[in-house]
Design a protein around this motif. Structure first.
Motif, PDB file in Angstrom:
ATOM      1  N   LYS A 199       8.672   9.737  10.199  1.00  0.00           N
ATOM      2  CA  LYS A 199       9.448   9.661   9.094  1.00  0.00           C
ATOM      3  C   LYS A 199       8.338   8.124   7.897  1.00  0.00           C
ATOM      4  CE  LYS A 199      11.183   5.529  11.596  1.00  0.00           C
ATOM      5  NZ  LYS A 199      12.865   4.566  12.307  1.00  0.00           N
ATOM      6  N   ALA A 200       9.268   8.404   6.672  1.00  0.00           N
ATOM      7  CA  ALA A 200       8.728   6.883   5.840  1.00  0.00           C
ATOM      8  C   ALA A 200       8.969   5.975   5.909  1.00  0.00           C
ATOM      9  CB  ALA A 200       9.551   7.609   4.535  1.00  0.00           C
ATOM     10  N   LEU A 201       8.135   4.931   6.265  1.00  0.00           N
ATOM     11  CA  LEU A 201       8.746   3.477   6.921  1.00  0.00           C
ATOM     12  C   LEU A 201       7.727   2.462   4.994  1.00  0.00           C
ATOM     13  CD1 LEU A 201       7.220   3.298  10.064  1.00  0.00           C
ATOM     14  CD2 LEU A 201       9.586   3.555   9.476  1.00  0.00           C
ATOM     15  N   ASN A 202       8.583   1.621   4.739  1.00  0.00           N
ATOM     16  CA  ASN A 202       8.289   0.645   4.205  1.00  0.00           C
ATOM     17  C   ASN A 202       8.400  -0.729   4.451  1.00  0.00           C
ATOM     18  OD1 ASN A 202       7.308  -0.865   1.464  1.00  0.00           O
ATOM     19  ND2 ASN A 202       8.340   0.980   0.358  1.00  0.00           N
ATOM     20  N   TYR A 203       7.690  -1.489   4.888  1.00  0.00           N
ATOM     21  CA  TYR A 203       8.065  -2.421   5.735  1.00  0.00           C
ATOM     22  C   TYR A 203       6.711  -3.889   5.295  1.00  0.00           C
ATOM     23  CZ  TYR A 203       9.658  -0.393   9.882  1.00  0.00           C
ATOM     24  OH  TYR A 203      10.288   0.657  11.663  1.00  0.00           O
ATOM     25  N   HIS A 204       7.427  -5.027   4.538  1.00  0.00           N
ATOM     26  CA  HIS A 204       6.701  -5.656   3.712  1.00  0.00           C
ATOM     27  C   HIS A 204       7.060  -7.172   4.771  1.00  0.00           C
ATOM     28  CE1 HIS A 204       4.056  -7.565   0.988  1.00  0.00           C
ATOM     29  NE2 HIS A 204       5.566  -8.543   0.582  1.00  0.00           N
ATOM     30  N   ASP A 261       5.902  11.733   1.918  1.00  0.00           N
ATOM     31  CA  ASP A 261       4.354  12.892   1.995  1.00  0.00           C
ATOM     32  C   ASP A 261       3.112  12.715   2.524  1.00  0.00           C
ATOM     33  OD1 ASP A 261       3.495  11.023   0.533  1.00  0.00           O
ATOM     34  OD2 ASP A 261       2.762  12.770  -1.210  1.00  0.00           O
ATOM     35  N   PHE A 262       3.703  12.504   4.247  1.00  0.00           N
ATOM     36  CA  PHE A 262       2.009  11.234   4.347  1.00  0.00           C
ATOM     37  C   PHE A 262       1.671  12.343   5.200  1.00  0.00           C
ATOM     38  CE2 PHE A 262       1.141   9.443   8.974  1.00  0.00           C
ATOM     39  CZ  PHE A 262       0.270   8.711   8.548  1.00  0.00           C
ATOM     40  N   ASN A 263       0.482  12.165   4.850  1.00  0.00           N
ATOM     41  CA  ASN A 263      -0.796  13.150   5.302  1.00  0.00           C
ATOM     42  C   ASN A 263      -1.281  13.253   7.024  1.00  0.00           C
ATOM     43  OD1 ASN A 263      -2.543  11.022   5.119  1.00  0.00           O
ATOM     44  ND2 ASN A 263      -3.623  12.096   3.479  1.00  0.00           N
ATOM     45  N   GLY A 264      -0.925  12.599   7.595  1.00  0.00           N
ATOM     46  CA  GLY A 264      -0.705  11.813   9.089  1.00  0.00           C
ATOM     47  C   GLY A 264      -2.277  10.839   8.891  1.00  0.00           C
ATOM     48  N   LYS A 265      -2.800  10.690   8.147  1.00  0.00           N
ATOM     49  CA  LYS A 265      -3.737   9.476   8.566  1.00  0.00           C
ATOM     50  C   LYS A 265      -3.698   8.544   7.438  1.00  0.00           C
ATOM     51  CE  LYS A 265      -7.092  12.986   7.488  1.00  0.00           C
ATOM     52  NZ  LYS A 265      -8.817  13.883   6.762  1.00  0.00           N
ATOM     53  N   GLY A 312      -0.375  10.111  -0.486  1.00  0.00           N
ATOM     54  CA  GLY A 312      -0.699  10.158   0.501  1.00  0.00           C
ATOM     55  C   GLY A 312      -0.350   9.939   2.368  1.00  0.00           C
ATOM     56  N   PHE A 313      -1.873   8.421   1.869  1.00  0.00           N
ATOM     57  CA  PHE A 313      -2.170   8.443   2.948  1.00  0.00           C
ATOM     58  C   PHE A 313      -0.560   7.023   3.677  1.00  0.00           C
ATOM     59  CE2 PHE A 313      -5.593  10.002   1.452  1.00  0.00           C
ATOM     60  CZ  PHE A 313      -6.056  10.594   1.885  1.00  0.00           C
ATOM     61  N   GLY A 314      -1.210   6.653   4.777  1.00  0.00           N
ATOM     62  CA  GLY A 314      -0.327   5.621   5.044  1.00  0.00           C
ATOM     63  C   GLY A 314      -1.303   4.067   5.225  1.00  0.00           C
ATOM     64  N   PHE A 315      -0.638   2.815   5.278  1.00  0.00           N
ATOM     65  CA  PHE A 315      -1.595   2.443   4.469  1.00  0.00           C
ATOM     66  C   PHE A 315      -0.479   0.384   5.408  1.00  0.00           C
ATOM     67  CE2 PHE A 315      -3.717  -1.361   2.620  1.00  0.00           C
ATOM     68  CZ  PHE A 315      -4.657  -0.790   2.147  1.00  0.00           C
ATOM     69  N   CYS A 316      -1.349   0.087   6.156  1.00  0.00           N
ATOM     70  CA  CYS A 316      -1.562  -1.178   6.819  1.00  0.00           C
ATOM     71  C   CYS A 316      -2.173  -2.295   6.849  1.00  0.00           C
ATOM     72  CB  CYS A 316      -0.800  -1.108   8.904  1.00  0.00           C
ATOM     73  SG  CYS A 316      -0.410  -2.653   9.548  1.00  0.00           S
ATOM     74  N   LYS A 317      -1.924  -3.791   6.420  1.00  0.00           N
ATOM     75  CA  LYS A 317      -2.811  -4.839   6.376  1.00  0.00           C
ATOM     76  C   LYS A 317      -1.990  -5.356   6.881  1.00  0.00           C
ATOM     77  CE  LYS A 317      -1.121  -5.236   0.828  1.00  0.00           C
ATOM     78  NZ  LYS A 317       0.014  -6.018   0.830  1.00  0.00           N
ATOM     79  N   TYR A 318      -2.608  -7.145   7.498  1.00  0.00           N
ATOM     80  CA  TYR A 318      -1.419  -7.548   7.682  1.00  0.00           C
ATOM     81  C   TYR A 318      -2.241  -9.543   8.020  1.00  0.00           C
ATOM     82  CZ  TYR A 318      -5.714  -7.508  11.665  1.00  0.00           C
ATOM     83  OH  TYR A 318      -7.091  -7.442  11.571  1.00  0.00           O
ATOM     84  N   ASN A 319      -2.096 -10.478   7.994  1.00  0.00           N
ATOM     85  CA  ASN A 319      -2.698 -11.420   7.886  1.00  0.00           C
ATOM     86  C   ASN A 319      -2.909 -12.184   9.512  1.00  0.00           C
ATOM     87  OD1 ASN A 319      -1.860 -12.758   5.315  1.00  0.00           O
ATOM     88  ND2 ASN A 319      -0.097 -13.119   5.632  1.00  0.00           N
ATOM     89  N   GLU A 363       4.464   8.806  16.300  1.00  0.00           N
ATOM     90  CA  GLU A 363       3.335   9.613  17.382  1.00  0.00           C
ATOM     91  C   GLU A 363       2.010   8.555  16.475  1.00  0.00           C
ATOM     92  OE1 GLU A 363       1.279  14.377  16.265  1.00  0.00           O
ATOM     93  OE2 GLU A 363       3.540  13.534  15.512  1.00  0.00           O
ATOM     94  N   LEU A 364       1.024   8.504  16.973  1.00  0.00           N
ATOM     95  CA  LEU A 364       0.046   7.534  15.997  1.00  0.00           C
ATOM     96  C   LEU A 364      -0.547   8.596  15.242  1.00  0.00           C
ATOM     97  CD1 LEU A 364      -0.675   4.641  16.664  1.00  0.00           C
ATOM     98  CD2 LEU A 364      -3.084   5.479  18.239  1.00  0.00           C
ATOM     99  N   PRO A 365      -0.829   8.276  14.156  1.00  0.00           N
ATOM    100  CA  PRO A 365      -1.537   9.040  13.038  1.00  0.00           C
ATOM    101  C   PRO A 365      -3.120   8.374  13.556  1.00  0.00           C
ATOM    102  CG  PRO A 365      -0.778   6.854  11.789  1.00  0.00           C
ATOM    103  CD  PRO A 365      -0.279   6.527  13.168  1.00  0.00           C
ATOM    104  N   LYS A 366      -3.760   9.171  12.622  1.00  0.00           N
ATOM    105  CA  LYS A 366      -5.692   8.639  12.279  1.00  0.00           C
ATOM    106  C   LYS A 366      -5.509   7.951  12.161  1.00  0.00           C
ATOM    107  CE  LYS A 366      -7.429  13.113  12.749  1.00  0.00           C
ATOM    108  NZ  LYS A 366      -8.332  14.503  12.479  1.00  0.00           N
ATOM    109  N   ILE A 367      -6.613   6.452  12.783  1.00  0.00           N
ATOM    110  CA  ILE A 367      -6.326   5.065  12.025  1.00  0.00           C
ATOM    111  C   ILE A 367      -7.798   4.994  11.266  1.00  0.00           C
ATOM    112  CG2 ILE A 367      -6.441   3.016  12.787  1.00  0.00           C
ATOM    113  CD1 ILE A 367      -3.886   3.448  13.755  1.00  0.00           C
TER     114      ILE A 367
END
Length: 274
Positions: A2-7, A28-32, A60-67, A112-116
């Motif tokens: 499912k789509a997520l948008n956490y900020h 349209d997440f591509n699994g990466k 279509g890529f997922g993206f995570c960033k953190y402090n 399901e853990l994507p390719k990170i």
């Protein structure tokens, strides 16, 4: 998935200190998914990093960033260095713990853990190389990464003065703050020298890695990029006339990526799609 948008969600990093994290999974997440690690005196929303996030999620890529947990910002002030006590107590081993904590947090958010793909800038590039052994990491990208932690510390008399005084200060050229660093940061490095050996991590790595550096970098010399590429037995991709941040600065008011960072992002796309 499912789509997520956490900020500005909370995760708990080194010393169980709370910090902020973003995660976007497009429709349209591509699994990466890219997991981005910022550099020294940086933060996840610095400069053009949010524009870079948009560049990938629109494709279509997922993206995570953190402090990182002890970077000097706080949950109340995520883009200002208001907690200099935390900054003073930071260490490279803490940042490595932060990476593991961020991976743990991501794993809890998805079914399901994507390719990170770890993407690290400067000091964060060194952490990405050290953290690549985590089985959840698929590949690694370094942007103007450091090749040695030991090189970051003073030597000889300067090191003795730091030990005697207990604290040294580094000027933040953007904010004009004197950023404190306790001598315990050096002691932590000595105690964890094997764990924090970037050369060893590269030479024993089994993860495919893309190494990028600007040839006009005055903060981390491009020779460090050459060392990383040599240890990994791979190619160094040089961005002509690019500085340490590939043209980005804080604040970044444009809605477009700077020219050199645009080139970097397009280069990474090719690596992600192989």
């Amino acid at each position: 998935m499912k789509a997520l948008n956490y900020h500005n969600h909370t995760f708990f990093g080194a010393a169980n200190r709370s910090s902020l994290i973003d995660l976007v999974i497009p429709e349209d997440f591509n699994g990466k998914m890219i997991l981005f690690i910022h550099g020294f005196m940086g933060f996840k929303d610095w400069g053009a990093w949010n524009i870079m996030q948009d560049f990938y999620t629109k494709k279509g890529f997922g993206f995570c960033k953190y402090n990182v947990s002890h970077n000097g910002t706080s949950s109340d002030n995520p883009t200002e260095f208001t907690d200099l006590t935390a900054f003073a107590n930071n260490s490279y081993s803490k940042e490595l713990e932060d990476l593991t904590a961020a991976l743990d947090w991501v794993e809890k958010q998805v079914n399901e853990l994507p390719k990170i793909y770890l993407v690290g800038h400067s000091r964060g590039g060194g952490i990405a190389l050290l953290g690549a052994k985590d089985e959840r990491v698929y590949r690694v990208v370094t942007l103007a990464a450091i090749s040695s932690i030991e090189k970051r510390f003073p030597e000889g008399k300067q090191l003795q003065v730091w030990e005697t005084q207990g604290t040294k200060y580094t000027l933040n050229g953007r904010t004009n703050q004197k950023m404190p660093q306790l001598f315990s940061q050096y002691e932590d490095y000595i105690a964890n020298k094997d764990l924090l050996d970037i050369q060893k991590a590269c030479e024993t790595s089994t993860k495919r890695t893309l190494v990028i550096h600007g040839d006009a970098d005055t903060s981390v010399d491009i020779e460090e990029g050459h060392e990383i590429a040599q240890w990994l037995k791979t190619r160094l991709f040089e961005i002509e006339e690019a500085d340490h941040t590939f043209g980005a600065k804080e604040p970044w008011d444009s809605k477009e990526l700077p020219e050199h960072l645009q080139k970097v992002c397009e280069l990474i796309i090719g690596f992600l799609l192989i």
